[in-house]
Write an enzyme that holds these catalytic residues in place. Structure first.
Site, PDB file in Angstrom:
ATOM      1  N   CYS A   1      11.238  50.231 -11.235  1.00  0.00           N
ATOM      2  CA  CYS A   1      10.615  50.268  -9.916  1.00  0.00           C
ATOM      3  C   CYS A   1      11.029  51.557  -9.222  1.00  0.00           C
ATOM      4  CB  CYS A   1      11.016  49.047  -9.086  1.00  0.00           C
ATOM      5  SG  CYS A   1       9.841  48.740  -7.737  1.00  0.00           S
TER       6      CYS A   1
ATOM      7  N   CYS B   1      11.775  51.490  -5.443  1.00  0.00           N
ATOM      8  CA  CYS B   1      12.257  51.291  -4.063  1.00  0.00           C
ATOM      9  C   CYS B   1      13.686  51.780  -3.828  1.00  0.00           C
ATOM     10  CB  CYS B   1      12.101  49.834  -3.651  1.00  0.00           C
ATOM     11  SG  CYS B   1      12.652  48.658  -4.884  1.00  0.00           S
TER      12      CYS B   1
ATOM     13  N   CYS C   1       7.917  50.505  -3.135  1.00  0.00           N
ATOM     14  CA  CYS C   1       7.973  50.453  -4.599  1.00  0.00           C
ATOM     15  C   CYS C   1       6.976  51.384  -5.286  1.00  0.00           C
ATOM     16  CB  CYS C   1       7.779  49.009  -5.053  1.00  0.00           C
ATOM     17  SG  CYS C   1       9.005  47.879  -4.370  1.00  0.00           S
TER      18      CYS C   1
ATOM     19  N   LYS D   1       6.226  37.652  -8.652  1.00  0.00           N
ATOM     20  CA  LYS D   1       7.292  38.075  -7.744  1.00  0.00           C
ATOM     21  C   LYS D   1       6.780  37.938  -6.324  1.00  0.00           C
ATOM     22  CE  LYS D   1      10.332  41.888  -6.538  1.00  0.00           C
ATOM     23  NZ  LYS D   1      10.787  43.242  -6.863  1.00  0.00           N
TER      24      LYS D   1
ATOM     25  N   ARG E   1       6.696  44.295   2.049  1.00  0.00           N
ATOM     26  CA  ARG E   1       6.085  44.453   0.728  1.00  0.00           C
ATOM     27  C   ARG E   1       4.905  43.491   0.494  1.00  0.00           C
ATOM     28  NH1 ARG E   1      10.143  47.746  -0.837  1.00  0.00           N
ATOM     29  NH2 ARG E   1      12.250  46.969  -1.216  1.00  0.00           N
TER      30      ARG E   1
ATOM     31  N   LYS F   1      10.177  34.975  -9.656  1.00  0.00           N
ATOM     32  CA  LYS F   1      11.230  35.447  -8.765  1.00  0.00           C
ATOM     33  C   LYS F   1      10.829  35.238  -7.330  1.00  0.00           C
ATOM     34  CE  LYS F   1      13.519  39.684  -7.501  1.00  0.00           C
ATOM     35  NZ  LYS F   1      13.594  41.110  -7.661  1.00  0.00           N
TER      36      LYS F   1
ATOM     37  N   SER G   1      19.498  37.368  -5.027  1.00  0.00           N
ATOM     38  CA  SER G   1      20.675  37.630  -4.204  1.00  0.00           C
ATOM     39  C   SER G   1      20.873  36.614  -3.074  1.00  0.00           C
ATOM     40  CB  SER G   1      20.594  39.045  -3.626  1.00  0.00           C
ATOM     41  OG  SER G   1      19.409  39.214  -2.874  1.00  0.00           O
TER      42      SER G   1
HETATM   43  C1  PBG Z   1      12.749  45.669  -6.136  1.00  0.00           C
HETATM   44  C2  PBG Z   1      13.612  44.533  -6.508  1.00  0.00           C
HETATM   45  C3  PBG Z   1      13.985  43.479  -5.657  1.00  0.00           C
HETATM   46  C4  PBG Z   1      14.889  42.709  -6.348  1.00  0.00           C
HETATM   47  C5  PBG Z   1      15.004  43.254  -7.618  1.00  0.00           C
HETATM   48  N1  PBG Z   1      14.197  44.384  -7.694  1.00  0.00           N
HETATM   49  C6  PBG Z   1      13.600  43.033  -4.347  1.00  0.00           C
HETATM   50  C7  PBG Z   1      12.819  43.723  -3.383  1.00  0.00           C
HETATM   51  O1  PBG Z   1      13.416  44.460  -2.575  1.00  0.00           O
HETATM   52  O2  PBG Z   1      11.604  43.536  -3.337  1.00  0.00           O
HETATM   53  C8  PBG Z   1      15.578  41.518  -5.760  1.00  0.00           C
HETATM   54  C9  PBG Z   1      16.717  40.978  -6.464  1.00  0.00           C
HETATM   55  C10 PBG Z   1      17.577  40.086  -5.675  1.00  0.00           C
HETATM   56  O3  PBG Z   1      17.315  39.739  -4.511  1.00  0.00           O
HETATM   57  O4  PBG Z   1      18.583  39.678  -6.250  1.00  0.00           O
HETATM   58  N2  PBG Z   1      11.644  45.922  -6.886  1.00  0.00           N
HETATM   59 ZN    ZN Z   2      10.754  47.900  -5.888  1.00  0.00          ZN
END
Ligand code: PBG
Ligand code: ZN
Length: 325
Positions: A120, A122, A130, A195, A217, A248, A274
């Protein structure tokens, strides 16, 4: 007729019989552990909202990798924090980028560890979105061009698998073609297919410094209210060549995991994100829940819903418990 013939409690009498009829088992084999790798030297920085999770510079990464290897966790998923961000995230396709250097380091020193790269932009763009911006939104097709460069560069560095997480349309096809053209026909794609635009990503964005500078996003990540759309996303990704599909976040989306498991015959991964981790940690710290038990129950529920693979910040703690039996 005597009082109930059926007494389900008979099979719950003691741990032996409970073990015999247990339907779901979590195993160290299920886990992928995410790693945050920061450009710089001598860095080991705990993420305040994610107790127990650190950002490492490559020179200190061994502290983490030794432990992961000893616990026999099969795979890691890499996220990079570069020293320089720009408008397009060019560090992502530089052969000297933070991820490329990290992959080379890991494959040289821990060749048995399976290395997956998050694909990605970001964490690498000044604006935190992204991909490439155009009129205050991410331009899908320009972003695909940069994504192709990124995956080929990851593969050249030695990545075992790539995991596109940007939710761009057609990304799996673009990646498959780019990898094949560069001779990397054996590198699988684990697509973040479903996602969602979730508020559970908050602590990750602190960790990866990837909060969007404006807006959110929702023009590329999915609406949390939608289920049928997830099935469509997964179908498209499989058609385009995804080897593994991902849902996710995990916990608030167990129904999505279940539905995908029942409708498709590819491995399903779930990302226990997270915010899900932080809630368990915070309540555990306050003494409001039994942290270890809640963790194991959570991981079991993700597996029971149908996930084959669980990407989780709990992987090391869970592996320690599973190892001791
Ligand atoms: C970005 C990305 C994100 C996560 C993994 N890759 C989130 C985002 O900011 O959209 C989240 C992982 C997590 O919250 O543990 N592409
Ligand atoms: Zn991203």
């Amino acid at each position: 007729m005597p009082f109930p013939i059926h007494r389900p409690r008979r099979l719950r009498k003691n741990e032996n019989i409970r073990r015999l009829i247990r339907e779901t088992h979590i195993s160290i084999d299920d886990f992928i552990y995410p790693l945050f790798i920061e450009d710089g030297q001598n860095i080991k920085l705990e993420i305040p909202s994610m107790p127990g999770i650190f950002r490492y510079s490559i020179d200190r990464l061994s502290e983490e990798l030794d432990e992961i290897s000893k616990l026999n966790i099969p795979a890691v998923l890499l996220f990079g924090i570069p020293s320089q961000k720009d408008a397009v995230g060019s560090d992502t396709w530089s052969d000297e980028g933070i991820i490329q250097r990290a992959v080379r380091f890991i494959k040289e020193n821990y060749p048995h560890l399976y290395v997956i790269t998050d694909v990605c932009f970001c964490e690498y763009t000044e604006h935190g979105h992204c991909g490439v911006l155009c009129n205050h939104d991410v331009d899908n097709d320009q972003t695909l061009e940069n994504t192709k460069k990124q995956v080929v560069s990851h593969a050249k560095a030695g990545a075992d698998m790539v995991a596109p997480s940007g939710m761009m349309d057609g990304v799996v096809k673009a990646i498959r073609e780019a990898l094949d053209e560069a001779g990397f026909t054996d590198i699988p794609i684990m697509s973040y297919s479903a996602k969602y635009a979730s508020s559970y990503y908050g602590p990750f964005r602190d960790a990866a410094q990837s909060t969007p500078a404006f807006g959110d996003r929702r023009t590329y990540q999915m609406d949390p209210a939608n289920k049928r759309e997830a099935l469509k996303e997964v179908a498209l990704d499989i058609e385009e060549g995804a080897d593994i599909v991902m849902v996710k976040p995990a916990l608030a989306y167990l129904d999505i995991i279940c539905e995908i498991r029942n409708n498709f015959n590819v491995p399903v991964a779930a990302y226990n994100v997270s915010g899900e981790y932080s809630m368990v940690k915070a309540a555990g710290k306050l003494g409001w829940i039994d942290e270890k038990k809640v963790m194991l129950e959570t991981l079991t529920s993700i597996k029971r819903a149908g996930a084959d693979i669980i990407i989780t910040y709990h992987a090391k703690e869970a592996a320690k418990i599973l190892k001791e039996g």
